[in-house]
Design an enzyme around this catalytic site. Structure first.
Site, PDB file in Angstrom:
ATOM      1  NE  ARG A   1       2.873  -7.526  -0.200  1.00  0.00           N
ATOM      2  CZ  ARG A   1       1.728  -6.944   0.077  1.00  0.00           C
ATOM      3  NH1 ARG A   1       0.873  -6.663  -0.885  1.00  0.00           N
ATOM      4  NH2 ARG A   1       1.447  -6.617   1.304  1.00  0.00           N
TER       5      ARG A   1
ATOM      6  CG  HIS B   1       8.162   1.784   1.822  1.00  0.00           C
ATOM      7  ND1 HIS B   1       7.244   2.805   1.796  1.00  0.00           N
ATOM      8  CD2 HIS B   1       7.851   0.998   0.770  1.00  0.00           C
ATOM      9  CE1 HIS B   1       6.420   2.629   0.791  1.00  0.00           C
ATOM     10  NE2 HIS B   1       6.758   1.549   0.147  1.00  0.00           N
TER      11      HIS B   1
ATOM     12  CG  ASN C   1      -4.531  -4.433  -8.658  1.00  0.00           C
ATOM     13  OD1 ASN C   1      -3.318  -4.451  -8.761  1.00  0.00           O
ATOM     14  ND2 ASN C   1      -5.262  -3.362  -8.930  1.00  0.00           N
TER      15      ASN C   1
ATOM     16  CE1 TYR D   1       3.436   2.106 -10.747  1.00  0.00           C
ATOM     17  CE2 TYR D   1       4.066   2.322  -8.456  1.00  0.00           C
ATOM     18  CZ  TYR D   1       3.687   1.534  -9.525  1.00  0.00           C
ATOM     19  OH  TYR D   1       3.560   0.190  -9.351  1.00  0.00           O
TER      20      TYR D   1
ATOM     21  CG  HIS E   1       3.128   5.677  -5.695  1.00  0.00           C
ATOM     22  ND1 HIS E   1       4.440   5.879  -5.346  1.00  0.00           N
ATOM     23  CD2 HIS E   1       2.795   4.466  -5.196  1.00  0.00           C
ATOM     24  CE1 HIS E   1       4.879   4.834  -4.677  1.00  0.00           C
ATOM     25  NE2 HIS E   1       3.911   3.961  -4.569  1.00  0.00           N
TER      26      HIS E   1
ATOM     27  NE  ARG F   1       7.475  -3.685  -5.222  1.00  0.00           N
ATOM     28  CZ  ARG F   1       6.167  -3.843  -5.162  1.00  0.00           C
ATOM     29  NH1 ARG F   1       5.400  -3.158  -5.979  1.00  0.00           N
ATOM     30  NH2 ARG F   1       5.626  -4.672  -4.309  1.00  0.00           N
TER      31      ARG F   1
END
Lengths: 749, 578
Positions: free
Chosen positions: A446, A476, A81, A509, A633, A416
């Protein structure tokens, strides 16, 4: 007691006593005062707030109640992180400083002050990291999982490691020497180097001039990224193993690499550089930041952090600093193991139930044998809560659609995901079967670009229509649409989620997914895809709302409505759960609501720029963060609406980047059972006194006092979902039922 | 026609989000009738019950409802709708797309469509084609129409060619009056009986033009298109920010006032407005009453909406209501235009806003085509009604026209078995029979020539441009010189159409001769074909020798074309009614 990690002879620094480190830090003059909010401050700094979040991750590593390997994993997560934070956020601050931007962020603070605050907090955290690492490594050693230096190995293991060095490591090493004819090497970002002070002992050609020559040199060895960081040496005993850091072996053989030189000192260094995320990448959260990036577009890969061994020779450090032009406040002296992200290797290698969280069984919805996903969804909408519920129904829907002759088209967003995921397999097969497959791929996720491009190309080869979203807007939202031509007409099946279509992360998540054959949602989903592919302007939707067109306005409106409907007898109520709360406009609206008496609970895992509990500003707002086994999440937004409760799930946080720069989706939960379930989930999270921390007005996150029985919301939700299944099985209700399937653990991720 | 388009797709779906939830909900409910959307809740319930009992029953394998798609190439935007025709004949909309490509800007300002715009159109249409591709619909099956922005562009042929080449879409450029017909057809479909009673005025306020239909008890009195259009207005007067300026209203009064001088609009009791932006603004701002197929307001309520919109800035409206800037701007212009029309129709008590759009009418058209022209008899009645309206304007002898129409159609039906004439030809013949003497309005001399151009320049709702052209030829040749290839208009026709025109002309000439003395002496006529001759038997009420002799003289003269075409002698016999 033996040293926790290898200390190669001649090197100064892969370990040092803890007391000395803390003393070093104190001597740097960093006390936590810069980042303590002053009275009157209305917004917390987002960078500092993020660091406090990472501190909570560190706390999970420090927490002795957690299994040892899980603690080790949290250390690795903390480190990874932090790497990303420096590469993107801190890099952004430095760009702003150089561009002369005066103020930025939710709190409109000078970038230089923000960077100084970052340094203050990180410097304060590092001793804790080192302490926790020592503790965990020591404790693991007692359980038979040892981290050893080469010199600690017995002769048999030593022979193995030496052979490994000769055959595997040595061929990929590239030692470099800095000298009059050799320039300083480019130190790659997030790569560990051994830096050596060398003395050239080779005789010169001319003995006279030789004396005047400077014979001091710097040598660098990059640890090969292609090899595992730790050499695993098997030992007797179930699940026992030794791990030898690769640098330990290399350092003992360094003389061989620099033949003809005397090694005066050796240390480790690691540079973190600006990751050069493109201008339109969402890290640029407001115009000023974007501007800064544009202005400085030419300066690639500036160093934003230098980590080095605590006892590195000062002239060596100076030389490196000069070369990197780095800011001394972003120099971090470490004495323990560096690059802790690699500890994940040990976590994954050791499969021991006694050192990890107990495996859990994701629940699978029960449906009549032979019932297709389609028939099942026609019975009513289904709500999935991962990882408590298995991800399989989503994958099954895609896989079934791929082979179903009635299915005309499948459309899906992918952000992702793993290349060998069942979802990708299903989409590929569907395309091969001649169905119209439209996949909206977000390549800008990313650090995942390369992986994304690979399977995107595979899909394209299969005949799928691969779309890379709208220019400048990251896609997204998570949506899946299946168009099926049935006897009664076209029917659309949708899945909207708060998390990515990734079967692996769905085990770690916590995310909600709603599956339905609802006509209006189906129409909305069609329109949503038409918007994303650029075929239409955003229409007024039936039920959903999307960013960047309507979500901000809708959110502000929903909060305002709560103000309107708040009365003395019946106060308005908002419960919002998200990952980060940064947006000034939304925060101001929440302050207004608080001042109007609306009772507000915010469950914000990460950054929170809202300052709660300030009289006259936000005394009716409580903020808590839950960091636990699973990564929180899901985004949930609850509004009391004068009794006509409304509950939404979303892919978006209340951040400018989500509301203004991405395509995001918010959708309502309308089924009464589902709403009740989600409300129960939030209730448990608000009662959590194990994983939860409350944010105080002075910006400190503190554990909730556990006067009542201890309640870990994640574990309680496990129980609740299981009980729900059992009670439903007893009633044998025809609607959704969940049964445990014998699959376990979050270890996959 | 384009401003009204979103109505179906969006206006009625305006979300029940704010304080103005009620009308929006009402709007959604009202849509049930047209598009079946709200019916689904019921369906789902039924299915749920069914599948609980037998969850693994295989789904029925009946063939699914047919899918249809239509594209509207409008002045402000391109729009597409995909729908399916359900078992009960209703159309259910599946998807609606809209992309802002302002062809009108080019056409109205420069007179031609720029290459840049053409490329944007092609790109968007390709996207559309791709979206309907998911339903297995191919470009030729998409009913694609263009309106005034393409119609009035000097380079329209180039534009159409490029679009077809790149997308496979064949764009039909609608005539102004065809647009009016579509609007009329849609409103009739939506409002049903309600639309047919009393005197009402239908206004379709589009971006490039305004369609006006006035009817009394189902009879059309006026049907025409005016080149007003919100987009043209915005181009000439700028974007409306506040109260639409006096100059706009003055301009509109001048442009619209002439209608009031020709037609008495004071009898209009109800104004029906098709415009999506007005619909949305009214649904949000006003307090409309939901009715089947749309919304209804009293005149007073409309005044209130206009006053509120005039008094508020765009930003205020956008902040307070669930509408966007583009909607507000366009609605301002449309409301101003509506206001001026209401000044003419000052006795109108109500304003009705149908929840529908151009796309809906295109889908309706498509559906009708699919069902083999289910609306054909209606369409024919419509065209005839429109012809009567035109005829009245030119003061035709109503009794003579009605008699000739009657006789002509009897002849048509009589020879039908011997000829290959379509239903549509029957309509053309009827319209021509009604209007054959229209040229007398100009002058009795050469009145067939005057009739020809009057018709060519009239708007007859329900007829396409080429059909109007053929009707004009029928009238042109209904008397005196026989048609020949020397006439360029005739030469320009495709041969099938030329044959049609000749055959119909021959019948019209005979029918006209049978009422040569304008006294409606002949009740009816039959025709019989034998190898030797065509036997016309005319039934008369009273034996009026002199009268019949005159008719026979005229017949001899005008049956010439018949004889030539069918290759046999034409004989007329009088049959006395018993």
């Amino acid at each position: 007691m033996t040293e926790p990690y290898p200390r190669p002879s001649g090197a100064d620094a892969l370990a040092a006593p803890l007391s000395q480190i803390t003393a070093d830090i104190a001597s740097l003059g960093f006390e936590r005062k810069l980042t303590v909010p002053k009275p009157g401050v209305k917004f917390f700094n987002r960078e500092w707030s993020w660091l406090h979040f990472n501190e909570r991750v560190l706390e999970e590593a420090e927490l002795e109640d957690n299994p040892l390997l899980e603690r080790l994993k949290f250390l690795a997560i903390f480190a990874s992180n932090l790497d990303e934070f420096f590469m993107i956020r801190v890099a952004g601050l430095y760009r702003q400083i150089e561009a002369g931007i005066e103020r930025s962020g939710s709190d409109r603070a000078p970038p230089a002050a923000q960077a100084a605050g970052v340094a203050e907090i990180v410097h304060g955290l590092m001793p804790r990291v080192e302490r926790a690492t020592t503790q965990i490594v020591d404790a693991l050693r007692e359980k038979g999982v040892r981290l050893l230096g080469v010199e600690e190995l017995d002769s048999r293991a030593k022979t193995y490691v030496e052979r490994y060095y000769d055959e595997v490591i040595y061929p990929v090493l590239t030692p470099t020497i800095v000298g009059p004819t050799h320039p300083f090497p480019h130190l790659a970002s997030c790569t560990l180097y051994l830096v050596l002070r060398l003395h050239d002992q080779r005789p010169g050609r001319n003995k006279k001039s030789d004396k005047k020559l400077n014979r001091e040199r710097l040598g660098f060895i990059a640890l090969p990224r292609v090899l595992p960081r730790f050499i695993e040496v098997a030992r007797e005993g179930e699940g026992h193993a030794d791990f030898v850091p690769i640098e330990s072996v290399i350092s003992t053989r360094a003389e061989q690499l620099f033949n003809g030189y005397e090694i005066k000192s050796m240390s480790a260094v690691r540079v973190t550089r600006d990751a050069d995320i493109a201008l339109d990448e969402a890290a640029a959260e407001d115009l000023r930041e974007a501007l800064a990036r544009k202005l400085l577009g030419r300066r690639h890969g500036a160093a934003v952090r230098l980590e080095h061994g605590g006892r590195i020779a000062s002239d060596v450090l100076e030389q490196i600093q000069t070369e990197l032009q780095s800011d001394p406040q972003q120099h971090y002296a470490l004495d323990g193991l560096m690059q802790r992200t690699d500890l994940m290797q040990i976590y994954s290698a050791i499969k021991r139930a006694d050192l990890k969280d107990p495996p859990f069984e994701p629940l699978l919805p029960e449906r009549a044998r032979g019932t297709s996903s389609f028939a099942w969804l026609r019975q009513g909408p289904q709500l999935l809560y991962h990882p408590y519920h298995a991800f399989d129904p989503v994958a099954d829907l895609v896989l079934e659609a791929a082979d179903d002759p009635k299915v005309l088209a499948i459309k899906q967003t992918l952000y992702r995901t793993s290349g060998n995921s069942p979802v990708i397999r299903g989409l590929t097969r569907a395309a091969e079967n001649g169905k119209q497959v439209t996949v909206v791929v977000e390549l800008r996720a990313r650090f995942d670009e390369a992986r994304n491009i690979e399977w995107a190309e595979r899909l394209e080869q299969a005949g799928a229509h691969v779309v890379y979203g709208l220019v400048g807007l990251k896609t997204h939202c998570k949506a899946l649409l299946i168009v099926r031509r049935e006897a009664e007409g076209i029917r659309r099946y949708v899945h909207f989620g708060t998390g990515n279509y990734n079967d692996a992360t769905a085990r770690i998540y916590t995310d909600f997914g709603l599956m339905a054959a609802d006509e209006l949602l189906g129409e909305d989903a069609s329109a949503l895809f038409n918007v994303i592919t650029g075929a239409t302007q955003p229409p007024p939707f039936n039920k959903i709302e999307i960013a960047p067109t309507g979500l901000r306005r809708r959110t502000l409106h929903l909060i305002a409505r709560e103000i309107d409907k708040s009365a003395r007898r019946s106060r308005g109520r908002i419960i919002a759960k998200m990952n980060s709360l940064v947006d000034r406009e939304v925060i101001k609206q929440l302050y207004k609501a608080s001042q109007a008496g609306v009772s507000i609970d915010l469950i914000v895992r990460g950054i929170c720029c809202l300052r709660p509990g300030v009289k006259g500003l936000s005394e009716n707002i409580r903020v808590r963060s839950i960091v636990g086994r699973y990564l929180e999440h899901a985004r949930i937004f609850y509004f009391k609406n004068g009794g006509q409760e409304e509950l939404y799930l979303a892919s978006a946080d209340w951040m400018p980047r989500n509301l203004d720069h991405r395509i995001e989706l918010m959708f309502p939960v309308e089924d009464e059972r589902h709403r009740k379930f989600i409300k129960n989930v939030m209730e448990l999270q608000l009662k959590d006194n194990v994983r939860a921390r409350e944010l105080s007005a002075d910006g400190v996150y503190a554990h909730v006092s556990a006067k009542r029985r201890k309640l870990d919301s994640q574990m309680a939700i496990h129980e609740m979902t299981r009980e729900l299944v059992q009670s439903k099985q007893r009633q044998s209700a025809p609607s959704a039922r969940f049964v445990p399937i014998g699959r376990g653990g979050n270890h996959a991720g | 026609m384009e401003a009204k388009d979103k109505a179906g797709s969006s206006g009625n779906r305006a979300k029940a989000r704010t304080k103005t939830a009620k009308p929006a909900k009402a709007a959604r409910a009202s849509r049930a009738k047209t598009s079946k959307t709200t019916k689904t809740t019921k369906t789902t319930k039924r299915q749920r019950r069914a599948s609980v009992v037998t969850p693994s029953t295989p789904e029925p394998t009946a063939s699914p409802p047919p899918l249809i798609a239509a594209i509207d190439v409008g002045s402000r935007a391109l729009r597409m709708s995909v729908g399916e025709v359900l078992a009960d004949g209703t159309t259910r909309r599946l998807e609606t797309l809209q992309a802002p490509v302002a062809i009108g800007y080019d056409t109205f300002v420069r007179g031609r469509i720029r290459a840049l715009t053409t490329e944007a159109v092609v790109r968007t249409l390709s996207d559309f084609v791709n979206v309907v591709g998911a339903y297995g619909i191919k470009p030729p099956e998409i009913w694609t129409v263009a309106t005034t922005a393409v119609r009035d562009a000097r380079n329209r042929e180039v534009f159409l060619e490029r679009v077809e080449q790149q997308t496979g879409l064949e764009v039909h450029v609608l005539d102004a009056i065809e647009e009016t017909r579509l609007a009329y057809q849609l409103v009739r479909h939506l409002l049903g009986e309600r639309f047919g009673s009393g005197t009402n005025m239908l206004l379709a306020l589009g971006a490039g033009g305004t369609q006006i239909v006035v009817q009394t008890d189902g009879e059309i009195e006026l049907a025409e298109t005016r080149k007003l259009g919100l987009m043209r207005l915005i181009q000439t007067h700028g974007l409306p920010e506040h109260d639409v300026s006096d100059s706009v209203r003055a301009f509109l009064r001048k442009a619209i006032g002439s209608i009031g001088r020709v037609h008495d609009l004071s009898r209009v009791g109800e104004v029906i407005v098709i415009n999506n932006d007005v619909y949305r603004v009214v649904a949000e701002v006003g307090k409309p009453t939901p009715i089947d197929g749309g919304l209804e307001l009293t005149s007073g309520a409309v005044d209130k909406v206009v006053a509120l919109v005039d008094a508020s800035s765009n930003d205020e409206l956008v902040d307070r209501y669930n509408v966007d800037h583009a909607t507000v701007e366009s609605a301002r212009m449309a409301l101003a235009e509506l206001d001026v029309f209401r000044e003419l129709a000052h006795n109108a008590k109500k304003v009705v806003l149908p929840a529908s759009s151009m796309l809906d009418s295109l889908l309706l058209d498509r559906r009708n085509a699919l069902e083999g022209g289910a609306d054909a008899p209606v369409a024919s009645r419509q065209s005839e009604a429109a012809a009567w309206a035109v005829g009245r304007r030119y003061r035709i002898d109503i009794d003579h026209a009605a008699k000739v129409r009657e006789l002509a159609l009897q002849l048509f039906d009589g020879i039908r078995t011997h000829s290959t004439l379509a239903d549509r030809s029957r309509t053309l013949l009827a319209v021509a029979a009604i209007l054959h003497d229209i040229g007398i309005f100009v002058s009795t001399t050469n009145h067939e020539v005057h009739g020809g151009y009057l018709i060519r320049n009239s708007q007859i709702m329900g007829l396409s441009r080429s059909e109007v052209e053929r009707v004009a030829l029928l009238v042109r040749f209904h008397r005196r010189a026989m048609p020949s290839m020397g006439h360029p208009e005739l030469r320009n026709l495709r041969s099938a159409q030329r044959v049609e025109v000749l055959k119909l002309t021959s019948l019209l000439r005979v029918a006209d001769s049978l009422d040569a003395d304008d006294r409606q002496l002949i009740e009816s006529v039959t025709v019989e074909m034998t190898p030797e001759a065509m036997h016309f038997r005319a039934q008369t009420r009273v034996g009026d020798r002199e009268g019949f002799a005159a008719i026979r003289r005229s017949f001899k003269e005008k049956a010439d074309l018949c004889e030539e075409l069918f290759g046999v002698k034409a004989r007329l016999t009088e049959v006395l009614a018993t």
